[in-house]
Design a protein around this motif. Structure first.
Motif, short mmCIF file in Angstrom:
data_model
loop_
_atom_site.label_atom_id
_atom_site.label_comp_id
_atom_site.label_asym_id
_atom_site.label_seq_id
_atom_site.Cartn_x
_atom_site.Cartn_y
_atom_site.Cartn_z
N ALA A 63 0.85 -1.19 0.00
CA ALA A 63 0.00 0.00 0.00
C ALA A 63 0.88 1.24 0.00
CB ALA A 63 -0.92 0.02 1.22
N LEU A 64 0.40 2.28 -0.68
CA LEU A 64 1.11 3.55 -0.75
C LEU A 64 0.21 4.64 -0.16
CD1 LEU A 64 3.59 5.15 -1.75
CD2 LEU A 64 2.37 5.46 -3.92
N ALA A 65 0.44 4.92 1.12
CA ALA A 65 -0.34 5.95 1.81
C ALA A 65 0.19 7.33 1.40
CB ALA A 65 -0.24 5.76 3.32
N HIS A 66 -0.73 8.23 1.09
CA HIS A 66 -0.34 9.58 0.69
C HIS A 66 -1.55 10.51 0.81
CE1 HIS A 66 -2.02 7.59 -2.83
NE2 HIS A 66 -2.33 8.78 -3.30
N ALA A 67 -1.28 11.78 0.72
CA ALA A 67 -2.34 12.80 0.76
C ALA A 67 -1.93 13.92 -0.19
CB ALA A 67 -2.52 13.33 2.18
N ARG A 68 -2.79 14.89 -0.33
CA ARG A 68 -2.48 16.02 -1.21
C ARG A 68 -1.38 16.88 -0.58
NH1 ARG A 68 -5.04 16.58 -5.39
NH2 ARG A 68 -4.85 18.83 -5.55
N ALA A 73 2.49 18.35 3.26
CA ALA A 73 3.77 17.89 2.72
C ALA A 73 4.76 19.06 2.77
CB ALA A 73 3.62 17.39 1.29
N VAL A 74 5.84 18.90 3.50
CA VAL A 74 6.85 19.94 3.64
C VAL A 74 7.98 19.72 2.62
CG1 VAL A 74 8.52 20.99 5.23
CG2 VAL A 74 6.29 20.22 6.08
N ARG A 75 8.40 18.47 2.47
CA ARG A 75 9.44 18.07 1.52
C ARG A 75 9.03 16.75 0.88
NH1 ARG A 75 12.47 20.12 5.69
NH2 ARG A 75 12.40 18.17 6.88
N THR A 76 9.50 16.52 -0.32
CA THR A 76 9.25 15.23 -0.96
C THR A 76 10.02 14.17 -0.17
OG1 THR A 76 8.92 16.26 -3.10
CG2 THR A 76 9.51 13.91 -3.10
N ALA A 77 9.30 13.11 0.21
CA ALA A 77 9.89 12.09 1.07
C ALA A 77 9.10 10.80 0.95
CB ALA A 77 9.88 12.57 2.52
N VAL A 97 -2.40 -6.06 3.57
CA VAL A 97 -1.16 -5.35 3.28
C VAL A 97 -0.13 -5.61 4.37
CG1 VAL A 97 -0.12 -3.06 2.99
CG2 VAL A 97 -2.38 -3.52 2.02
N ASP A 98 1.07 -5.99 3.95
CA ASP A 98 2.16 -6.16 4.91
C ASP A 98 3.36 -5.28 4.59
OD1 ASP A 98 3.04 -7.52 2.67
OD2 ASP A 98 3.66 -9.31 3.74
N LEU A 99 3.28 -4.53 3.50
CA LEU A 99 4.35 -3.61 3.12
C LEU A 99 3.73 -2.25 2.82
CD1 LEU A 99 7.39 -3.45 2.63
CD2 LEU A 99 6.99 -4.20 0.29
N TYR A 100 3.86 -1.36 3.80
CA TYR A 100 3.30 -0.01 3.68
C TYR A 100 4.38 0.98 3.32
CZ TYR A 100 -1.27 -1.04 5.78
OH TYR A 100 -2.54 -1.51 6.02
N PHE A 101 4.06 1.88 2.39
CA PHE A 101 4.92 3.01 2.08
C PHE A 101 4.13 4.27 2.38
CE2 PHE A 101 6.73 -0.30 -0.54
CZ PHE A 101 8.09 -0.03 -0.48
N CYS A 102 4.81 5.31 2.80
CA CYS A 102 4.20 6.62 2.98
C CYS A 102 4.94 7.56 2.03
CB CYS A 102 4.35 7.11 4.42
SG CYS A 102 3.60 8.74 4.69
N PHE A 103 4.19 8.30 1.26
CA PHE A 103 4.77 9.17 0.24
C PHE A 103 4.23 10.58 0.38
CE2 PHE A 103 4.58 10.80 -4.20
CZ PHE A 103 5.95 10.95 -4.38
N ALA A 104 5.13 11.53 0.35
CA ALA A 104 4.75 12.94 0.37
C ALA A 104 5.49 13.65 -0.76
CB ALA A 104 5.12 13.58 1.71
#
Length: 151
Positions: A63-68, A73-77, A97-104
């Motif tokens: 899963a790729l957790a993210h928001a607008r 979001a302060v920096r791309t990370a 899901v057993d592999l979570y990513f967080c994207f900003a």
């Protein structure tokens, strides 16, 4: 390149049995601690998923957790959390899901570059499984670097 964003301090492992909300909160912690995102960003991700956001399920237990960007979001990370036990999105077994990513991402250009790098790695079956088999943050960063160097 993904190796520049997904550094050892942004990779976590958990043997705890977590809910999807706890998993999203935990995967976001390294970004929050680094000042890459605000607490509002974490809340926005959770609210979006709670409203039916199984769209973050990329398949293969990822899963790729993210928001607008404007949600905090302060920096791309990017960060990663590998779970010993899956935490199904919205408690639905079909979204296990057993592999979570967080994207900003702070803008569209940063979003596109980072996402394409992550997509290349996750679409490679051997690399995707090696991520699951990794036992440390160092293993993950070596794997990603090796993948980027050979592609």
């Amino acid at each position: 390149m993904l190796s520049e964003l997904l550094t050892e301090e942004k990779i976590r492992f958990s043997n705890d049995s977590l809910t999807w909300r706890q998993a999203v909160t935990q995967v976001a912690e390294p970004l929050l601690d680094a000042g890459d995102i605000t607490s509002g960003y974490v809340e926005a991700m959770i609210d979006s998923i709670a409203a039916g956001g199984t769209y973050i399920d990329l398949g293969y237990g990822i899963a790729l957790a993210h928001a607008r960007p404007e949600s905090g979001a302060v920096r791309t990370a990017i960060s990663m959390l590998r779970l010993a036990e899956p935490a199904p999105l919205l408690d639905q077994p079909e979204h296990s899901v057993d592999l979570y990513f967080c994207f900003a991402a702070v803008d569209a250009a940063a979003h596109t570059g980072a996402m394409s790098s992550l997509a290349r790695i996750l679409s490679d079956t051997e690399t995707r499984e090696a991520l699951r088999d990794a036992r440390s943050a160092g293993d993950v960063t070596k794997l990603i670097t090796r993948f980027e160097e050979t592609r």
